[in-house]
Design a protein around this motif. Sequence first.
Motif, PDB file in Angstrom:
ATOM      1  N   UNK A  21       4.987   5.546 -14.758  1.00  0.00           N
ATOM      2  CA  UNK A  21       4.333   4.853 -13.642  1.00  0.00           C
ATOM      3  C   UNK A  21       2.827   5.048 -13.704  1.00  0.00           C
ATOM      4  N   UNK A  22       2.398   6.303 -13.873  1.00  0.00           N
ATOM      5  CA  UNK A  22       0.961   6.591 -13.917  1.00  0.00           C
ATOM      6  C   UNK A  22       0.303   5.885 -15.097  1.00  0.00           C
ATOM      7  N   UNK A  23       0.917   6.006 -16.267  1.00  0.00           N
ATOM      8  CA  UNK A  23       0.343   5.386 -17.464  1.00  0.00           C
ATOM      9  C   UNK A  23       0.412   3.867 -17.396  1.00  0.00           C
ATOM     10  N   UNK A 135       3.844  13.768  -9.805  1.00  0.00           N
ATOM     11  CA  UNK A 135       4.236  13.044  -8.598  1.00  0.00           C
ATOM     12  C   UNK A 135       3.028  12.791  -7.690  1.00  0.00           C
ATOM     13  N   UNK A 136       2.185  13.807  -7.507  1.00  0.00           N
ATOM     14  CA  UNK A 136       0.988  13.651  -6.673  1.00  0.00           C
ATOM     15  C   UNK A 136       0.039  12.639  -7.295  1.00  0.00           C
ATOM     16  N   UNK A 141      -2.559   7.258  -7.626  1.00  0.00           N
ATOM     17  CA  UNK A 141      -2.830   6.066  -8.435  1.00  0.00           C
ATOM     18  C   UNK A 141      -2.267   4.815  -7.771  1.00  0.00           C
ATOM     19  N   UNK A 142      -1.054   4.898  -7.269  1.00  0.00           N
ATOM     20  CA  UNK A 142      -0.433   3.736  -6.635  1.00  0.00           C
ATOM     21  C   UNK A 142      -1.188   3.330  -5.371  1.00  0.00           C
ATOM     22  N   UNK A 148      -7.121  -1.325  -3.650  1.00  0.00           N
ATOM     23  CA  UNK A 148      -8.340  -1.830  -4.281  1.00  0.00           C
ATOM     24  C   UNK A 148      -8.053  -2.585  -5.582  1.00  0.00           C
ATOM     25  N   UNK A 149      -6.904  -3.249  -5.661  1.00  0.00           N
ATOM     26  CA  UNK A 149      -6.512  -3.908  -6.904  1.00  0.00           C
ATOM     27  C   UNK A 149      -7.502  -5.005  -7.294  1.00  0.00           C
TER      28      UNK A 149
END
Length: 274
Positions: A21-23, A135-136, A141-142, A148-149
């Motif tokens: 998810x992060x990557x 997780x944090x 990131x999400x 701000x996408x």
Amino acid sequence: MNILEYPFFQNALLGAFLASIVCGYVGTYIVSRRLVFISGGITHASFGGIGLGVWLGVNPVVSAMVFSVLSAFGIQWMADRSDVREDSAIALFWTFGMSVGILCSYLTPGFVADLPSYLFGSILAIDVPTLWTLAILCIVVMLLFGFFLRLIVSVAFDSEFARSQRLPVSLVDYTMMALIALTIVATLRMVGIVLALSLLTVPQMTANLFTFSFKRIILLSIVIGWADCVAGLFMSYWLNVPSGASIIFASIAIYGLAKTIKTLSVKFYNSEAA
């Protein structure tokens, strides 16, 4: 399938999911903004923070995060100056971080047992604190991309135009550089310094074969990254080989397969149209 009953393998699967998810988010920005070489510099500079942590007797992950963020800010600051070339700034922090890490490792008395895991990765040895860190970071990131996408996309594709529209380009640059550094350090235990950059670029390259939408690339790269990690984990288990290298090998193999399917489908469509 009995391997799924072991807690360490369950932790590895959960860590792979969170890292995907992060990557998926951060890697899409890296590829869109063409920051792959900068990310490589930050990746290798993080070794300096690991060496400092081992030498000072503190958590290497924490010291690597601080060192990587400062290195990322240094690269961005020097790249913004007109008297320093961007590739020169990257090379400066790249080599500085590696040299600091090597010197601190040799100055540390005794044998540093965990050092190879940071270099080459060992996702099967991922622990609960690392899972909490992922997780944090995943939540942060999400939230940032969720709120701000449009601003991030504007800066990613045309920073000069965004600057002319009085958008906070510098703030976005430094914020994203910090996220890139934190993401790299958070995934070091999975694939290591040597291979961390592939986890941030190969799934995005695969997703980009099928779509050009920023949002869809994020979603597809998350799914593809997760599939890469699972395939690499089972490959590592069956062949008894390092898990980090197996994950990257699987990701490149999946990219090659997707590229082949895309090429054949285009040729078939063109032949049918003719």
